[in-house]
Design a protein around this motif. Structure first.
Motif, PDB file in Angstrom:
ATOM      1  N   HIS A 194      38.759  28.644  38.696  1.00 22.21           N
ATOM      2  CA  HIS A 194      38.035  29.434  39.694  1.00 22.21           C
ATOM      3  C   HIS A 194      38.970  30.528  40.201  1.00 22.21           C
ATOM      4  O   HIS A 194      40.173  30.317  40.368  1.00 22.21           O
ATOM      5  CB  HIS A 194      37.548  28.568  40.851  1.00 22.21           C
ATOM      6  CG  HIS A 194      36.506  29.248  41.674  1.00 22.21           C
ATOM      7  ND1 HIS A 194      36.831  30.019  42.773  1.00 22.21           N
ATOM      8  CD2 HIS A 194      35.162  29.320  41.542  1.00 22.21           C
ATOM      9  CE1 HIS A 194      35.719  30.529  43.287  1.00 22.21           C
ATOM     10  NE2 HIS A 194      34.689  30.117  42.555  1.00 22.21           N
ATOM     11  N   ILE A 195      38.405  31.690  40.438  1.00 24.54           N
ATOM     12  CA  ILE A 195      39.212  32.857  40.809  1.00 24.54           C
ATOM     13  C   ILE A 195      39.916  32.667  42.152  1.00 24.54           C
ATOM     14  O   ILE A 195      40.948  33.280  42.400  1.00 24.54           O
ATOM     15  CB  ILE A 195      38.326  34.128  40.793  1.00 24.54           C
ATOM     16  CG1 ILE A 195      39.181  35.365  40.599  1.00 24.54           C
ATOM     17  CG2 ILE A 195      37.460  34.221  42.021  1.00 24.54           C
ATOM     18  CD1 ILE A 195      38.429  36.550  40.089  1.00 24.54           C
ATOM     19  N   SER A 196      39.411  31.780  43.004  1.00 22.51           N
ATOM     20  CA  SER A 196      40.057  31.528  44.297  1.00 22.51           C
ATOM     21  C   SER A 196      41.348  30.734  44.149  1.00 22.51           C
ATOM     22  O   SER A 196      42.133  30.655  45.090  1.00 22.51           O
ATOM     23  CB  SER A 196      39.104  30.772  45.225  1.00 22.51           C
ATOM     24  OG  SER A 196      38.862  29.473  44.728  1.00 22.51           O
ATOM     25  N   ASN A 197      41.582  30.148  42.973  1.00 19.58           N
ATOM     26  CA  ASN A 197      42.791  29.353  42.751  1.00 19.58           C
ATOM     27  C   ASN A 197      43.941  30.155  42.142  1.00 19.58           C
ATOM     28  O   ASN A 197      44.971  29.580  41.796  1.00 19.58           O
ATOM     29  CB  ASN A 197      42.475  28.161  41.845  1.00 19.58           C
ATOM     30  CG  ASN A 197      41.552  27.182  42.526  1.00 19.58           C
ATOM     31  OD1 ASN A 197      41.520  27.091  43.747  1.00 19.58           O
ATOM     32  ND2 ASN A 197      40.789  26.455  41.753  1.00 19.58           N
ATOM     33  N   VAL A 198      43.760  31.464  42.002  1.00 21.97           N
ATOM     34  CA  VAL A 198      44.828  32.317  41.479  1.00 21.97           C
ATOM     35  C   VAL A 198      45.053  33.498  42.415  1.00 21.97           C
ATOM     36  O   VAL A 198      44.161  33.900  43.151  1.00 21.97           O
ATOM     37  CB  VAL A 198      44.521  32.834  40.053  1.00 21.97           C
ATOM     38  CG1 VAL A 198      44.470  31.699  39.057  1.00 21.97           C
ATOM     39  CG2 VAL A 198      43.265  33.651  40.008  1.00 21.97           C
ATOM     40  N   MET A 199      46.290  34.011  42.382  1.00 18.87           N
ATOM     41  CA  MET A 199      46.672  35.163  43.205  1.00 18.87           C
ATOM     42  C   MET A 199      47.349  36.197  42.324  1.00 18.87           C
ATOM     43  O   MET A 199      48.139  35.847  41.452  1.00 18.87           O
ATOM     44  CB  MET A 199      47.669  34.716  44.271  1.00 18.87           C
ATOM     45  CG  MET A 199      47.190  34.822  45.669  1.00 18.87           C
ATOM     46  SD  MET A 199      48.470  34.245  46.790  1.00 18.87           S
ATOM     47  CE  MET A 199      48.087  35.268  48.168  1.00 18.87           C
ATOM     48  N   LEU A 200      47.058  37.448  42.545  1.00 16.28           N
ATOM     49  CA  LEU A 200      47.650  38.532  41.777  1.00 16.28           C
ATOM     50  C   LEU A 200      49.141  38.646  42.068  1.00 16.28           C
ATOM     51  O   LEU A 200      49.566  38.507  43.211  1.00 16.28           O
ATOM     52  CB  LEU A 200      46.956  39.848  42.124  1.00 16.28           C
ATOM     53  CG  LEU A 200      47.369  41.061  41.312  1.00 16.28           C
ATOM     54  CD1 LEU A 200      46.930  40.916  39.866  1.00 16.28           C
ATOM     55  CD2 LEU A 200      46.778  42.318  41.905  1.00 16.28           C
ATOM     56  N   VAL A 201      49.938  38.886  41.015  1.00 10.65           N
ATOM     57  CA  VAL A 201      51.379  39.071  41.177  1.00 10.65           C
ATOM     58  C   VAL A 201      51.705  40.554  40.966  1.00 10.65           C
ATOM     59  O   VAL A 201      51.372  41.126  39.933  1.00 10.65           O
ATOM     60  CB  VAL A 201      52.166  38.207  40.165  1.00 10.65           C
ATOM     61  CG1 VAL A 201      53.644  38.517  40.230  1.00 10.65           C
ATOM     62  CG2 VAL A 201      51.924  36.735  40.425  1.00 10.65           C
ATOM     63  N   VAL A 202      52.322  41.154  41.988  1.00 14.02           N
ATOM     64  CA  VAL A 202      52.744  42.556  41.920  1.00 14.02           C
ATOM     65  C   VAL A 202      54.229  42.591  42.264  1.00 14.02           C
ATOM     66  O   VAL A 202      54.634  42.121  43.319  1.00 14.02           O
ATOM     67  CB  VAL A 202      51.947  43.438  42.914  1.00 14.02           C
ATOM     68  CG1 VAL A 202      52.422  44.872  42.866  1.00 14.02           C
ATOM     69  CG2 VAL A 202      50.466  43.349  42.635  1.00 14.02           C
ATOM     70  N   ASP A 203      55.035  43.144  41.376  1.00 18.52           N
ATOM     71  CA  ASP A 203      56.490  43.236  41.558  1.00 18.52           C
ATOM     72  C   ASP A 203      57.121  41.864  41.833  1.00 18.52           C
ATOM     73  O   ASP A 203      57.998  41.728  42.687  1.00 18.52           O
ATOM     74  CB  ASP A 203      56.848  44.205  42.693  1.00 18.52           C
ATOM     75  CG  ASP A 203      56.394  45.624  42.401  1.00 18.52           C
ATOM     76  OD1 ASP A 203      56.286  45.967  41.211  1.00 18.52           O
ATOM     77  OD2 ASP A 203      56.156  46.380  43.362  1.00 18.52           O
ATOM     78  N   GLY A 204      56.638  40.832  41.155  1.00 22.57           N
ATOM     79  CA  GLY A 204      57.205  39.493  41.290  1.00 22.57           C
ATOM     80  C   GLY A 204      56.747  38.719  42.510  1.00 22.57           C
ATOM     81  O   GLY A 204      57.187  37.597  42.734  1.00 22.57           O
ATOM     82  N   GLN A 205      55.860  39.291  43.328  1.00 27.05           N
ATOM     83  CA  GLN A 205      55.365  38.628  44.526  1.00 27.05           C
ATOM     84  C   GLN A 205      53.868  38.413  44.436  1.00 27.05           C
ATOM     85  O   GLN A 205      53.126  39.332  44.068  1.00 27.05           O
ATOM     86  CB  GLN A 205      55.629  39.477  45.772  1.00 27.05           C
ATOM     87  CG  GLN A 205      57.081  39.607  46.162  1.00 27.05           C
ATOM     88  CD  GLN A 205      57.224  40.389  47.449  1.00 27.05           C
ATOM     89  OE1 GLN A 205      56.534  41.385  47.659  1.00 27.05           O
ATOM     90  NE2 GLN A 205      58.109  39.941  48.317  1.00 27.05           N
TER      91      GLN A 205
END
Length: 103
Positions: free
Chosen positions: A67-78
């Motif tokens: 489910h998309i709520s169980n992932v978070m986008l990573v930008v510049d290692g964060q």
């Protein structure tokens, strides 16, 4: 339906479930079911009968949707939340943690 905050090709971090803390690349996004398939995350075993496409048959391991709520986008290692902004007449994604435009 609102715009999807995660797209194919993005790097994401799993924030819930058995693969919590792992990172991977998004292989597919299903906006209808609000799910994503992430490379080497949420692997399941599937038993398949021999067929024309798969002569051997047997046990196959593949990635199952999360489910998309169980992932978070990573930008510049964060890992960061995603917002939207208007850039002229174009709507762009913005990292909430850094304020940086993603695409």
């Amino acid at each position: 339906m609102s715009a999807m905050k995660i797209k194919k090709g993005d790097t994401v971090k799993v924030i819930a479930g058995k693969d919590n803390g792992k990172e991977g690349k998004v292989l597919a996004v299903n906006a209808k079911d609000n799910t994503v398939v992430v490379e080497n995350i949420n692997k399941v075993t599937k038993h398949s009968k021999p067929s024309a496409a798969n002569q051997q048959g047997g046990i196959i391991t593949k990635e199952a949707p999360l489910h998309i709520s169980n992932v978070m986008l990573v930008v510049d290692g964060q890992a960061t939340r995603v917002g939207f902004q208007m850039d002229g007449d174009k709507k762009v994604r913005v990292a909430k943690k850094t304020g940086k435009v993603i695409d």
